[in-house]
Design a protein around this motif. Structure first.
Motif, PDB file in Angstrom:
ATOM      1  N   GLU A 307       0.840  -1.196   0.000  1.00 35.69           N
ATOM      2  CA  GLU A 307       0.000   0.000   0.000  1.00 35.69           C
ATOM      3  C   GLU A 307       0.878   1.251   0.000  1.00 35.69           C
ATOM      4  OE1 GLU A 307      -3.253   0.287  -0.205  1.00 35.69           O
ATOM      5  OE2 GLU A 307      -3.532  -1.889  -0.333  1.00 35.69           O
ATOM      6  N   LEU A 308       0.435   2.257  -0.725  1.00 36.72           N
ATOM      7  CA  LEU A 308       1.147   3.529  -0.712  1.00 36.72           C
ATOM      8  C   LEU A 308       0.926   4.231   0.619  1.00 36.72           C
ATOM      9  CD1 LEU A 308       0.417   5.015  -4.264  1.00 36.72           C
ATOM     10  CD2 LEU A 308       2.518   3.944  -3.475  1.00 36.72           C
ATOM     11  N   SER A 309       1.898   5.010   1.019  1.00 40.14           N
ATOM     12  CA  SER A 309       1.716   5.831   2.215  1.00 40.14           C
ATOM     13  C   SER A 309       0.669   6.896   1.925  1.00 40.14           C
ATOM     14  CB  SER A 309       3.037   6.492   2.605  1.00 40.14           C
ATOM     15  OG  SER A 309       3.432   7.434   1.610  1.00 40.14           O
ATOM     16  N   ALA A 310       0.099   7.433   2.958  1.00 34.34           N
ATOM     17  CA  ALA A 310      -0.930   8.473   2.785  1.00 34.34           C
ATOM     18  C   ALA A 310      -0.382   9.655   1.997  1.00 34.34           C
ATOM     19  CB  ALA A 310      -1.437   8.921   4.152  1.00 34.34           C
ATOM     20  N   GLU A 311       0.886   9.979   2.262  1.00 26.80           N
ATOM     21  CA  GLU A 311       1.521  11.108   1.557  1.00 26.80           C
ATOM     22  C   GLU A 311       1.668  10.811   0.071  1.00 26.80           C
ATOM     23  OE1 GLU A 311       5.701  13.705   1.700  1.00 26.80           O
ATOM     24  OE2 GLU A 311       5.317  12.099   3.148  1.00 26.80           O
ATOM     25  N   ASP A 312       2.141   9.599  -0.244  1.00 19.87           N
ATOM     26  CA  ASP A 312       2.314   9.238  -1.650  1.00 19.87           C
ATOM     27  C   ASP A 312       0.967   9.110  -2.360  1.00 19.87           C
ATOM     28  OD1 ASP A 312       5.050   9.215  -1.559  1.00 19.87           O
ATOM     29  OD2 ASP A 312       5.227   7.074  -1.153  1.00 19.87           O
ATOM     30  N   GLN A 313      -0.035   8.566  -1.671  1.00 18.87           N
ATOM     31  CA  GLN A 313      -1.359   8.429  -2.270  1.00 18.87           C
ATOM     32  C   GLN A 313      -1.945   9.799  -2.592  1.00 18.87           C
ATOM     33  OE1 GLN A 313      -2.850   5.466  -3.104  1.00 18.87           O
ATOM     34  NE2 GLN A 313      -4.345   6.765  -4.153  1.00 18.87           N
ATOM     35  N   ALA A 314      -1.755  10.747  -1.674  1.00 19.15           N
ATOM     36  CA  ALA A 314      -2.256  12.105  -1.917  1.00 19.15           C
ATOM     37  C   ALA A 314      -1.529  12.748  -3.093  1.00 19.15           C
ATOM     38  CB  ALA A 314      -2.082  12.953  -0.656  1.00 19.15           C
ATOM     39  N   ALA A 315      -0.217  12.535  -3.173  1.00 19.06           N
ATOM     40  CA  ALA A 315       0.558  13.096  -4.284  1.00 19.06           C
ATOM     41  C   ALA A 315       0.139  12.472  -5.609  1.00 19.06           C
ATOM     42  CB  ALA A 315       2.051  12.869  -4.039  1.00 19.06           C
ATOM     43  N   GLU A 317      -2.848  11.205  -6.380  1.00 22.72           N
ATOM     44  CA  GLU A 317      -4.164  11.738  -6.757  1.00 22.72           C
ATOM     45  C   GLU A 317      -4.053  13.172  -7.258  1.00 22.72           C
ATOM     46  OE1 GLU A 317      -6.620  11.249  -3.351  1.00 22.72           O
ATOM     47  OE2 GLU A 317      -6.649   9.045  -3.484  1.00 22.72           O
ATOM     48  N   ALA A 318      -3.188  13.958  -6.636  1.00 22.30           N
ATOM     49  CA  ALA A 318      -3.005  15.344  -7.072  1.00 22.30           C
ATOM     50  C   ALA A 318      -2.436  15.397  -8.488  1.00 22.30           C
ATOM     51  CB  ALA A 318      -2.086  16.080  -6.094  1.00 22.30           C
ATOM     52  N   ALA A 319      -1.463  14.532  -8.776  1.00 21.42           N
ATOM     53  CA  ALA A 319      -0.871  14.513 -10.118  1.00 21.42           C
ATOM     54  C   ALA A 319      -1.899  14.097 -11.156  1.00 21.42           C
ATOM     55  CB  ALA A 319       0.332  13.573 -10.138  1.00 21.42           C
ATOM     56  N   ARG A 320      -2.710  13.099 -10.830  1.00 25.15           N
ATOM     57  CA  ARG A 320      -3.757  12.657 -11.763  1.00 25.15           C
ATOM     58  C   ARG A 320      -4.783  13.753 -11.991  1.00 25.15           C
ATOM     59  NH1 ARG A 320      -4.581   6.542  -9.300  1.00 25.15           N
ATOM     60  NH2 ARG A 320      -2.953   5.525 -10.569  1.00 25.15           N
ATOM     61  N   ASN A 321      -5.152  14.465 -10.938  1.00 23.70           N
ATOM     62  CA  ASN A 321      -6.122  15.553 -11.083  1.00 23.70           C
ATOM     63  C   ASN A 321      -5.572  16.663 -11.972  1.00 23.70           C
ATOM     64  OD1 ASN A 321      -8.021  14.311  -9.454  1.00 23.70           O
ATOM     65  ND2 ASN A 321      -7.299  15.289  -7.576  1.00 23.70           N
ATOM     66  N   GLN A 322      -4.276  16.964 -11.811  1.00 14.18           N
ATOM     67  CA  GLN A 322      -3.677  18.004 -12.651  1.00 14.18           C
ATOM     68  C   GLN A 322      -3.686  17.591 -14.124  1.00 14.18           C
ATOM     69  OE1 GLN A 322      -0.053  20.106 -11.502  1.00 14.18           O
ATOM     70  NE2 GLN A 322      -0.210  19.184  -9.452  1.00 14.18           N
ATOM     71  N   LEU A 347       4.285  15.443 -15.056  1.00 14.94           N
ATOM     72  CA  LEU A 347       3.244  14.773 -14.267  1.00 14.94           C
ATOM     73  C   LEU A 347       3.217  13.273 -14.534  1.00 14.94           C
ATOM     74  CD1 LEU A 347       0.381  17.404 -14.633  1.00 14.94           C
ATOM     75  CD2 LEU A 347       1.608  16.825 -12.528  1.00 14.94           C
ATOM     76  N   GLU A 348       3.387  12.895 -15.799  1.00 15.79           N
ATOM     77  CA  GLU A 348       3.401  11.467 -16.126  1.00 15.79           C
ATOM     78  C   GLU A 348       4.582  10.767 -15.470  1.00 15.79           C
ATOM     79  OE1 GLU A 348       3.390  11.620 -20.350  1.00 15.79           O
ATOM     80  OE2 GLU A 348       1.203  11.841 -20.506  1.00 15.79           O
ATOM     81  N   ALA A 349       5.737  11.425 -15.449  1.00 18.73           N
ATOM     82  CA  ALA A 349       6.913  10.845 -14.793  1.00 18.73           C
ATOM     83  C   ALA A 349       6.669  10.698 -13.293  1.00 18.73           C
ATOM     84  CB  ALA A 349       8.141  11.708 -15.057  1.00 18.73           C
ATOM     85  N   GLU A 350       6.012  11.685 -12.688  1.00 20.55           N
ATOM     86  CA  GLU A 350       5.717  11.628 -11.259  1.00 20.55           C
ATOM     87  C   GLU A 350       4.734  10.497 -10.950  1.00 20.55           C
ATOM     88  OE1 GLU A 350       5.631  12.905  -7.153  1.00 20.55           O
ATOM     89  OE2 GLU A 350       7.048  12.916  -8.820  1.00 20.55           O
ATOM     90  N   ILE A 351       3.738  10.332 -11.819  1.00 25.76           N
ATOM     91  CA  ILE A 351       2.773   9.239 -11.620  1.00 25.76           C
ATOM     92  C   ILE A 351       3.468   7.887 -11.734  1.00 25.76           C
ATOM     93  CG2 ILE A 351       0.782   8.093 -12.669  1.00 25.76           C
ATOM     94  CD1 ILE A 351      -0.309  10.888 -13.323  1.00 25.76           C
ATOM     95  N   ARG A 353       6.573   7.243 -11.113  1.00 27.36           N
ATOM     96  CA  ARG A 353       7.436   7.069  -9.928  1.00 27.36           C
ATOM     97  C   ARG A 353       6.617   6.602  -8.728  1.00 27.36           C
ATOM     98  NH1 ARG A 353       8.960   9.626  -5.412  1.00 27.36           N
ATOM     99  NH2 ARG A 353       7.461  11.323  -5.759  1.00 27.36           N
ATOM    100  N   LEU A 354       5.463   7.211  -8.549  1.00 31.20           N
ATOM    101  CA  LEU A 354       4.633   6.852  -7.404  1.00 31.20           C
ATOM    102  C   LEU A 354       3.997   5.474  -7.584  1.00 31.20           C
ATOM    103  CD1 LEU A 354       2.968  10.333  -6.833  1.00 31.20           C
ATOM    104  CD2 LEU A 354       4.648   9.222  -5.342  1.00 31.20           C
ATOM    105  N   GLU A 355       3.573   5.160  -8.801  1.00 28.91           N
ATOM    106  CA  GLU A 355       2.987   3.840  -9.060  1.00 28.91           C
ATOM    107  C   GLU A 355       4.004   2.730  -8.820  1.00 28.91           C
ATOM    108  OE1 GLU A 355       0.119   2.798  -9.526  1.00 28.91           O
ATOM    109  OE2 GLU A 355      -1.140   4.387 -10.331  1.00 28.91           O
ATOM    110  N   ALA A 356       5.276   3.028  -9.125  1.00 26.27           N
ATOM    111  CA  ALA A 356       6.324   2.017  -8.923  1.00 26.27           C
ATOM    112  C   ALA A 356       6.463   1.651  -7.450  1.00 26.27           C
ATOM    113  CB  ALA A 356       7.656   2.527  -9.461  1.00 26.27           C
ATOM    114  N   LYS A 357       6.062   2.552  -6.563  1.00 25.77           N
ATOM    115  CA  LYS A 357       6.165   2.273  -5.135  1.00 25.77           C
ATOM    116  C   LYS A 357       5.147   1.237  -4.666  1.00 25.77           C
ATOM    117  CE  LYS A 357       8.186   6.596  -3.411  1.00 25.77           C
ATOM    118  NZ  LYS A 357       8.049   7.672  -2.407  1.00 25.77           N
ATOM    119  N   ARG A 358       4.181   0.894  -5.518  1.00 24.10           N
ATOM    120  CA  ARG A 358       3.210  -0.132  -5.150  1.00 24.10           C
ATOM    121  C   ARG A 358       3.834  -1.523  -5.152  1.00 24.10           C
ATOM    122  NH1 ARG A 358      -1.983   1.865  -5.088  1.00 24.10           N
ATOM    123  NH2 ARG A 358      -2.424   3.720  -6.341  1.00 24.10           N
TER     124      ARG A 358
END
Length: 675
Positions: A307-315, A317-322, A347-351, A353-358
């Motif tokens: 599971e992603l951390s709350a911080e990473d999950q929020a980041a 979702e924010a990137a996807r919304n942007q 934004l795609e690179a950030e998404i 990066r965060l998805e890889a943390k799953r």
């Protein structure tokens, strides 16, 4: 005779100065096709540097009554007149600039105009090359200065200077007519006379320029090579490497001459990347290799879902919304602004990066396993993680884990390798002795008798339950593919896997290859870590998931590779039937490029492809191009056509689609329709 003004002398044969704006084109000029812009440019440059070297020949213009109009028509020298007009336009001279002319009213104007263009011979190109070289050597002119004095580009001058540096022996062969200019330009790829002559001596009667270039560069590395792309030309040159450039063709960056230096730079950078990976991620070991070591014989572990951390999950979702907002704002825009496009990429690179943390490896697995750092087919870095050396492996007595087992299909590959170590049918199996009575164990013969009877019973019952047969088949395939060496299957069906990377270099780096590797890794992550739990896992799957796993395992065994020494006509014909059944459309996985096809076939086949894909007219337009240029042009022409070579085309269906849906109540599957 000294030049005189036009106002006082007009007799035939007199040399006079006539204002430029008093000169006109003669209607009797034999040249009807106008001078090219390039020719006028060259004349203007020559006149600006050296003046008019040859007088114009003119005659007075007469009106309808035979009276002089005060103008003169140019019989010989129209190009020089146009060049001077170009200089007026550029404000280099005034329109009244005096032009030295010879008045000729005796000879027929049309005839002498024709004579000027016919009775002359251009200098031999070899003389021209050497004359340019003399200007450079004796007068110290650079390419740009020579170009300015003769109205040509600096590149043209550099080409002529390179040709002038050809081996005197080959230049004489060219003068004698035994080498064409195209062949001579091929030899100009290098300035090494000994190398030029050595290649010339190796040529047979077939002296195509492409063969000459290939022989001259056979010990070099093209700049498109994956090693050169990985290191970078600038880094290679900075390290002391030299690059051979072809001034006459599109050489795609040239040819690297110092292969040993290039390999040293590649090895050094791969080593640095491996060290950095080990330090950053904590692997027990990392190894750098130019190519993946397919015979490594190591077991492999895979990451698991976290599971992603709350911080990473929020980041996330924010990137996807942007991205959603930007897409909505610019959905009606024909062209996205550059800064918006850059933001999309960020934004795609950030998404990613965060998805890889799953996905994460167990710390224990990281501590006992390592990773291979490899150079991909495209010159990018490729990392394969999670391989365990035998000395670091868990004892065999502990539960087998699919992540520990060496998978026969390496991640990133488009096809499976033969399973390392083999299955070893029966190796290490207990003999099934009934220990119910310790002092009276059953004999081996009786054990075989009883278990044979049980096997027969299993066969009879299983043959009546197709749904369970699918479970058993899926279990057997998955046990051998994902738990190599575990010997946990009871159904005697073995997957025969072919390593496609051994047949098509770089196939694992293509989009389809990566898609297959991702699919395989996804299944590996879902399977139980203990092979003893595999049957329960497979049996508990819903029908669609079980069939998906079954299809994946079966797909890994498909082999439709055509080899020259094999006679598998019936198997390949079956591959065609399979392609029909699954409605294979290779346009989704492959497209004709210079690298994949067009640069690897003859010009005739390139033209056939363009003719089939876009029509005869397009093929005619590129018919006179050189091979590399033709391949590039054909790639552009065929990009959106969906053209495929015959070997990749799926034959048309001769019957309906095979197979029927399952009976969901009984779990049984209906027989396939006969083909």
């Amino acid at each position: 005779m000294s030049a005189k003004s036009v106002e006082t002398i007009v007799e035939s044969g007199t040399e006079v100065f006539i204002p430029l704006n008093k000169l006109k084109k003669s209607p009797k000029n034999a040249r009807k096709t106008p001078h090219s812009d390039a020719a006028i440019e060259a004349l203007a440059a020559s006149i600006a540097a050296k003046g008019i070297l040859q007088n114009l020949v003119v005659e007075p213009e007469l009106d309808g009554e035979g009276a002089a109009t005060g103008f003169y028509v140019v019989t010989i020298g129209e190009g020089r007149r146009l060049a001077q007009l170009l200089r007026v336009k550029r404000k280099e001279i005034k329109k009244t600039e005096p032009i030295r002319c010879i008045v000729d009213t005796v000879n027929d104007a049309h005839e002498i105009s024709l004579d000027e263009n016919v009775t002359r011979e251009n200098m031999h190109p070899a003389d021209q090359f050497e004359a340019f070289k003399k200007l450079a050597d004796e007068r110290g002119f650079g390419a740009e200065e020579i170009a300015a004095r003769f109205g040509v580009t600096a590149q043209v001058v550099r080409q002529r200077l390179r040709l002038a540096a050809i081996s005197p022996r080959l230049m004489q062969v060219y003068r004698d007519g035994d080498l064409t200019l195209e062949q001579l330009t091929a030899f100009a790829l290098t300035e090494d006379h000994a190398r030029q002559e050595a290649v010339f001596d190796r040529l047979s009667y077939h002296r195509d320029a492409s063969i000459i270039r290939r022989l001259l560069t056979e010990t070099h590395v093209p700049a498109t090579d994956r090693r050169a792309r990985f290191v970078g030309i600038e880094a290679y040159v900075e390290a002391g490497g030299t690059v051979l450039r072809d001034l006459f063709t599109e050489d795609r960056g040239g040819y690297l001459e110092d292969v040993a230096l290039l390999d040293l730079l590649v090895t050094a950078r791969l080593g640095r990347e491996a060290d950095a990976l080990r330090a950053a991620e904590g692997w027990k070991w990392t190894e750098a290799h130019l190519d993946f070591p397919r015979a490594h014989g190591l077991r492999r572990v895979y990451p698991h879902q976290v599971e992603l951390s709350a911080e990473d999950q929020a980041a996330l979702e924010a990137a996807r919304n942007q991205i959603d907002q930007l897409s909505e704002w610019h959905q009606t825009t024909d062209e996205i602004p550059d800064h918006v496009d850059v933001r999309f990429c960020e934004l795609e690179a950030e998404i990613d990066r965060l998805e890889a943390k799953r996905q994460a490896y167990d710390p224990d697995d990281v501590a006992r396993s390592g990773a291979f750092v490899i150079l991909s087919h495209d010159g990018d870095l490729r990392i394969e993680r999670g391989y365990i050396r035998p000395a670091d492996d868990k004892p065999r007595s502990q539960p087998e884990q699919p992540g520990d087992a060496s998978e026969s299909l390496e991640v990133g590959g488009a096809g499976g390798e033969a399973a390392e170590g083999g299955e070893g049918e029966g190796d290490g199996e207990e003999n099934g002795t009934d220990d119910e009575e310790e002092d009276c164990p059953l004999s081996d013969l009786l054990v075989r008798d009883l278990t044979a009877c049980r096997t027969l019973g299993l066969r009879l019952n299983l043959s009546e339950q197709p749904g369970i047969a699918i479970v058993a088949m899926t279990h057997a395939l998955a046990a051998q593919i994902f738990y190599v060496g575990a010997n946990a299957h009871v159904v005697g069906i073995q997957p025969n896997k072919t390593d496609l990377a051994s047949h098509a270099g770089g196939i694992e780096d293509t989009a389809p290859g990566k898609a297959w590797a991702d699919r395989h890794a996804n299944w590996a992550r879902q399977l139980p870590r203990d092979v003893a739990c595999l049957w329960t896992f497979v049996a508990a799957l819903d029908y669609d998931s079980r069939m998906a796993l079954f299809a994946h395992c079966v797909a890994l065994t498909v082999n439709a590779v055509k080899l020259p020494w094999e006679r598998r006509q019936r198997a390949l014909a079956t591959a065609d039937r399979l392609a029909q059944a699954v409605e294979l459309d290779m346009t989704g996985y492959w497209r004709p490029t210079a690298r994949s096809y067009l640069g690897r076939v003859t010009k005739a086949r390139i033209l056939d492809a363009v003719r089939e894909g876009t029509g005869t007219e397009a093929a005619k337009r590129i018919a006179d191009m050189k091979k590399l240029d033709m391949a590039d042009a054909a790639e552009q022409l065929l990009a959106a056509t969906g053209w495929l070579p015959a070997l990749l085309r799926t034959p048309k269906h001769d019957q309906g689609r095979v197979g029927e849906p399952p009976n969901e109540q009984t779990g049984a599957t209906y027989p396939l329709a006969a083909e």
